[in-house]
Scaffold this active site. Structure first.
Site, PDB file in Angstrom:
ATOM      1  N   CYS A 171       0.830  -1.204   0.000  1.00 33.58           N
ATOM      2  CA  CYS A 171       0.000   0.000   0.000  1.00 33.58           C
ATOM      3  C   CYS A 171       0.864   1.254   0.000  1.00 33.58           C
ATOM      4  O   CYS A 171       0.578   2.216  -0.721  1.00 33.58           O
ATOM      5  CB  CYS A 171      -0.933  -0.012   1.210  1.00 33.58           C
ATOM      6  SG  CYS A 171      -1.892   1.499   1.423  1.00 33.58           S
ATOM      7  N   ASP A 172       1.915   1.260   0.801  1.00 35.61           N
ATOM      8  CA  ASP A 172       2.805   2.424   0.839  1.00 35.61           C
ATOM      9  C   ASP A 172       3.421   2.694  -0.532  1.00 35.61           C
ATOM     10  O   ASP A 172       3.503   3.850  -0.982  1.00 35.61           O
ATOM     11  CB  ASP A 172       3.927   2.196   1.853  1.00 35.61           C
ATOM     12  CG  ASP A 172       3.486   2.430   3.289  1.00 35.61           C
ATOM     13  OD1 ASP A 172       2.331   2.857   3.504  1.00 35.61           O
ATOM     14  OD2 ASP A 172       4.294   2.194   4.205  1.00 35.61           O
TER      15      ASP A 172
END
Length: 407
Positions: A171-172
């Site tokens: 996600c990052d």
């Protein structure tokens, strides 16, 4: 130590000036991509504590090459003064925090755009700068973005197994890639019009964005697609298979050509469940069951390297599932120079992933290892008009900090 005059001219983004004050990966990775493409990047960590990324051995060293390092407390009076000097200098500012954090410090977007009307502001947070107040102020991490964004729900093996987080920090990284392209789009517009932009990136939203047909299937049919492990939810012959030597391969026997060629390899040519011209074998059908069983039997009788070689020579997409150890020895990795060595201020000569993607006419380069905590405080602040006495006073007040090492 270094300042902006020490940044060599190279790459497609030479001359672009970036201030980065995000933490961990979701925002800093955007700035790192700019730095590796020739932009001048000043990365400001908090003087209250080093970036969490420094606590993961080698993570900081891989992800912060080519940057100038400050460790400064922006919410203080002296810190705010430095902040606005940096804002007036920068073309782009990346930050990550809970929604509204900088505004609470009196560093509002309105004041920032008043100081630099052309600046591109990229806010990264878990839940966005606006929306339901009960969510905007929530803290977030990579896994929170995956959970609230619905991505974790569709990854992992079927019940009763739990949903699975996609590693490492997927996600990052997806958030940061969105931040990078959005910043470039807004920077291009600012160059044309003289007008800056404020970009609001929420981690959970970018994870919902990359789910292909999953959301629309629910909206159109009222059906939630379930976790399916490594197998494709619709197509047989598109999964991970264990080989004789204990290693794994991924095989994609989908599409008319690969399916026809693959059936020959696993001894199913002429089977009535596979008529001529068949494009796909669906999960759960007689053809799908036979295809899965045939591939599993073939792989169980061959080492992964053999499966990879045989399938690829016959035009069936396949790959051994590589570890870094296997990748380092692979001829294609070597030919494309995927890994590189460089000098790091903490470890000396190190080896990691090279600059990617590759530009033919304006290549990136590694001109500097990831800086130590606050390594460039004095050099950068002197460039922005501060005397050594003023810098020393900021150290005494805790506005600035510096230290050795990355973890």
């Amino acid at each position: 130590m270094a300042n902006t005059n020490d940044v060599p001219k190279f790459g497609p983004l030479t001359g672009v000036k970036v201030l980065s004050s995000g933490s961990v990966v979701a925002s800093p990775f955007s700035a790192m991509l700019f730095a590796e493409a020739g932009a001048t990047v000043i990365h400001a960590e908090s003087a209250a504590a080093p970036d969490t990324c420094r606590a993961i051995q080698y993570a900081w060293n891989q992800e912060h090459r080519n940057e100038l390092a400050l460790a400064i407390n922006f919410p203080t009076d002296e810190g705010k003064e430095v902040f606005f000097k940096l804002i007036k200098w920068a073309d782009i500012w990346f930050e990550s925090s809970k929604g509204g954090t900088y505004a609470k410090w009196g560093l509002t977007d309105e004041l920032i755009l008043e100081a630099n009307p052309k600046i591109v502001i990229v806010h990264v947070s878990g839940f966005g700068q606006k929306g339901d107040p009960a969510y905007v102020n929530r803290a977030s991490y990579d896994a929170i973005g995956q959970a609230f964004g619905g991505y974790m729900a569709i990854n992992g093996f079927p019940e009763p197994n739990p949903p699975m987080r996609a590693n490492p920090y997927t996600c990052d990284y997806i958030t940061a890639l969105n931040g990078a392209w959005a910043a470039l789009a807004a920077y291009n517009h600012a160059k044309e019009t003289g007008k800056g932009e404020v970009i609001d990136i929420a981690q959970f939203e970018v994870m919902m964005k990359i789910q292909l047909h999953y959301p629309m299937t629910f909206f159109q049919e009222g059906k939630l697609l379930k976790r399916n492990g490594n197998a494709d939810p619709k197509f047989a012959g598109y999964s991970v298979y264990k080989c004789k030597d204990g290693n794994y391969v991924f095989i994609g026997m989908v599409g008319g050509g690969p399916l026809k060629k693959g059936l020959k390899l696993i001894g199913l040519t002429g089977d009535p469940d596979f008529p001529d011209g068949m494009q796909l074998a669906l999960q759960g059908t007689p053809a799908g069951v036979k295809l899965e069983a045939g591939i599993e039997a073939f792989c169980a009788a061959h080492d992964a390297e053999e499966v990879d070689k045989i399938f690829m020579e016959n035009g069936v997409p396949c790959s051994t599932i590589y570890t870094v150890e296997l990748a380092e020895k692979n001829s294609h990795y070597q030919a494309r120079e995927v890994f590189a060595e460089w000098e790091d201020p903490q470890y000396g000569k190190v080896k990691g992933v090279n600059i990617l993607p590759k530009f033919e006419k304006t290549p990136g380069q590694i001109w500097r290892g990831a800086p130590l905590y606050g390594q460039d405080n004095s050099d950068v602040l002197k460039e922005f008009g501060y005397s050594q006495a003023e810098i020393d006073a900021m150290y005494e007040k805790g506005v600035l900090r510096a230290g050795k090492g990355c973890h």
